[in-house]
Design a protein around this motif. Structure first.
Motif: not given
Length: 206
Positions: A84-86, A88-93
């Motif tokens: 799930m954190d991946d 979030l990291d993808g959206i941030d990226n």
């Protein structure tokens, strides 16, 4: 078989992680970019979601390290949280690259990607609510929907890149837009990874 008593703190923690991911996806989809300054604003806000997500992951890991018993395999709990954190990291990226490219044009393809990503995160939250209620078998329908949205994102990627090479003449813009499209499709892949982890949990525990 998991007993059906009050929500387990591990499942509550996973639900909080899912809700934070969902909220970040909705924020990215709802935000309307008109100027370069808007890119900075959305990037800062998404970084806040990412920081909150890191805190929730840390709290879960501390709880795992302190607990002798877990409701399901501790490896599955951690795997689900990381997957799930991946997202979030993808959206941030994604938003970070918009700012880096000073790209204020959010085209129809990007909106379509974001729409499916938002729907996927909605389904993830619903699945986590079922997990918190220990209704594991019912999670299956939500994992199916997430996988379907990922397949649709595959189609969007192929069609958007095809149209990009047909219609865009500026090689720099081709590179930028292709990069953004591929990042968004990768976020959809991350959502599918969550669905696959859910299926594993169902198989082992239901």
């Amino acid at each position: 078989m998991i007993s059906s008593k009050k929500p387990d703190p591990f499942f509550v923690s996973l639900l909080k992680i899912a809700e934070n991911v969902r909220d970040s996806a909705h924020y990215a989809d709802d935000f309307r970019i008109n100027t370069v300054a808007d890119l900075k604003e959305i990037s800062v806000h998404l970084k806040n979601y990412e920081t909150a997500g890191d805190t929730l992951i840390h709290e879960l890991i501390v709880m795992l390290n302190k607990s002798f018993m877990t409701p399901i395999e501790r490896e599955d709990i951690l795997e689900l949280a990381i997957r799930m954190d991946d997202i979030l990291d993808g959206i941030d990226n994604f938003t970070a690259h918009l700012e880096m490219f000073s790209l204020i044009e959010i085209d129809e393809s990007m909106r379509t990607f974001l729409g499916y990503i938002v729907k996927s995160t909605d389904e993830i939250v619903k699945a986590m609510e079922l997990l918190a209620s220990k209704k594991l078998l019912k999670m299956h329908e939500h994992s199916i929907l997430i996988k379907d949205y990922e397949r649709k994102c595959d189609d969007v990627l192929r069609s958007s890149i095809k149209q990009l090479f047909l219609n865009e003449k500026d090689p720099i813009r081709i590179i930028q837009f292709k990069d953004i499209y591929e990042q968004l499709e990768e976020i959809a892949d991350y959502c599918q990874n969550v669905a696959n982890t859910l299926e594993t949990i169902i198989m082992r525990n239901a």
